[in-house]
Design a protein around this motif. Sequence first.
Motif, PDB file in Angstrom:
ATOM      1  N   ALA A   1       0.568  -1.529   0.511  1.00  0.00           N
ATOM      2  CA  ALA A   1      -0.042   0.130   0.310  1.00  0.00           C
ATOM      3  C   ALA A   1       0.927   1.245  -0.286  1.00  0.00           C
ATOM      4  O   ALA A   1       0.326   2.259  -0.453  1.00  0.00           O
ATOM      5  CB  ALA A   1      -0.914   0.345   0.727  1.00  0.00           C
ATOM      6  N   VAL A   2       1.908   1.275   0.614  1.00  0.00           N
ATOM      7  CA  VAL A   2       2.817   2.347   1.118  1.00  0.00           C
ATOM      8  C   VAL A   2       4.058   2.214  -0.114  1.00  0.00           C
ATOM      9  O   VAL A   2       3.682   4.032  -0.606  1.00  0.00           O
ATOM     10  CB  VAL A   2       3.645   2.585   2.186  1.00  0.00           C
ATOM     11  N   VAL A   3       4.048   1.580  -1.301  1.00  0.00           N
ATOM     12  CA  VAL A   3       5.126   1.741  -2.642  1.00  0.00           C
ATOM     13  C   VAL A   3       4.213   2.022  -2.777  1.00  0.00           C
ATOM     14  O   VAL A   3       4.537   3.531  -3.815  1.00  0.00           O
ATOM     15  CB  VAL A   3       5.349   0.369  -2.606  1.00  0.00           C
ATOM     16  N   LYS A   4       2.786   2.317  -3.568  1.00  0.00           N
ATOM     17  CA  LYS A   4       1.909   2.505  -4.522  1.00  0.00           C
ATOM     18  C   LYS A   4       1.496   3.370  -4.085  1.00  0.00           C
ATOM     19  O   LYS A   4       1.232   4.782  -4.842  1.00  0.00           O
ATOM     20  CB  LYS A   4       0.713   1.785  -4.635  1.00  0.00           C
ATOM     21  N   TYR A   5       1.408   4.148  -2.755  1.00  0.00           N
ATOM     22  CA  TYR A   5       0.841   5.503  -2.132  1.00  0.00           C
ATOM     23  C   TYR A   5       2.277   6.679  -2.801  1.00  0.00           C
ATOM     24  O   TYR A   5       1.764   7.590  -2.890  1.00  0.00           O
ATOM     25  CB  TYR A   5       0.686   5.821  -1.136  1.00  0.00           C
ATOM     26  N   ARG A   6       3.088   6.153  -2.284  1.00  0.00           N
ATOM     27  CA  ARG A   6       4.626   6.770  -2.979  1.00  0.00           C
ATOM     28  C   ARG A   6       4.638   7.259  -3.928  1.00  0.00           C
ATOM     29  O   ARG A   6       5.555   8.533  -3.876  1.00  0.00           O
ATOM     30  CB  ARG A   6       5.432   6.348  -1.981  1.00  0.00           C
ATOM     31  N   ASN A   7       3.929   6.521  -4.763  1.00  0.00           N
ATOM     32  CA  ASN A   7       4.485   7.088  -6.521  1.00  0.00           C
ATOM     33  C   ASN A   7       3.761   8.058  -6.596  1.00  0.00           C
ATOM     34  O   ASN A   7       4.130   9.071  -7.590  1.00  0.00           O
ATOM     35  CB  ASN A   7       4.314   5.304  -7.432  1.00  0.00           C
ATOM     36  N   THR A   8       2.649   8.659  -5.970  1.00  0.00           N
ATOM     37  CA  THR A   8       1.517   9.995  -6.204  1.00  0.00           C
ATOM     38  C   THR A   8       1.868  10.737  -5.057  1.00  0.00           C
ATOM     39  O   THR A   8       0.746  11.608  -5.803  1.00  0.00           O
ATOM     40  CB  THR A   8       0.408   9.181  -6.980  1.00  0.00           C
ATOM     41  N   HIS A   9       2.592  11.002  -4.212  1.00  0.00           N
ATOM     42  CA  HIS A   9       2.873  11.209  -3.608  1.00  0.00           C
ATOM     43  C   HIS A   9       4.203  11.323  -3.137  1.00  0.00           C
ATOM     44  O   HIS A   9       4.637  10.785  -1.621  1.00  0.00           O
ATOM     45  CB  HIS A   9       1.557  11.092  -1.820  1.00  0.00           C
ATOM     46  N   LYS A  10       4.610  12.240  -3.148  1.00  0.00           N
ATOM     47  CA  LYS A  10       6.168  12.136  -3.473  1.00  0.00           C
ATOM     48  C   LYS A  10       6.352  12.863  -2.498  1.00  0.00           C
ATOM     49  O   LYS A  10       8.027  13.148  -0.977  1.00  0.00           O
ATOM     50  CB  LYS A  10       6.649  13.118  -4.720  1.00  0.00           C
TER      51      LYS A  10
END
Length: 272
Positions: free
Chosen positions: A85-94
């Motif tokens: 979840a956080v890897v995916k979230y990190r991609n769009t919330h730098k």
Amino acid sequence: MKKILFISFCLTFLLCNAQINTNKKKSELIIIGTVHFPIKQINSDTIYSVLENLKPDIILMESDMTNFNSDYTFKKTYNENEWNAVVKYRNTHKNTLFRPIEFEGRNNYRIQNGIQNPDIVLNEINVLDSLNILSEKHKKIWNRFIELSNSLNELDNNSLKELNSISTDNLVKERQFYQYQKLKEIVDENKEFAKLNTASKDSISLKELYKRYCYFEELRNRTVTANILKWKNKYPDKKIVVLIGFYHRYFLVNELKWDQEKYAFELKEYYN
């Protein structure tokens, strides 16, 4: 007259300043109890959707620094709900920050203290129960522990919201009380646990193994709590989300609620 006006001005200033501080919005701290692997209603997408809705400034992970580089980028991730979840979230919330809160060197600590396999003690209690060796008092303790554990296992069909409810917190709290305190009574009061743990190279008894294990689990929870407050203190105005296995949530919520005024934050549920 000038002196009276000056005092009046000072009082007005102090009152206004106090009102501003009172009205100042406290930052949010949100503890989300999770499961590491997918179940019927909870997976990485479930957690990702919650993060998208909350848009936290900082996400605190159930991890130590072994999974982070010195600049807090990820060195290593896992195929688990929270990490995916956080890897995916990190991609769009730098701009979102990620930080560890786990007891540093947890696995090495367990190995060094011979407590990497505490289940051997539970297996021994089960054997004593099946052989009808346990006293009536100890049988009641063991049976209640089994009941509580089974009740928690049935939560596999529950939603994330239900997992983060007061009722679940209370159930976990009682189950952990039985594991770390009541089962320890069985271990301490039965001579069978004084024998050496032959399944390990460490020359410690099952009694000593369980004592060390129970001590460490409380130490671990308190360390996680302290680390959350450390990051809260460093980033006082940021919205922080903590992702933690739901067995730990009740402890964190109960401890952190007493620090809300001191650290100027408000504990909130993700669904409120």
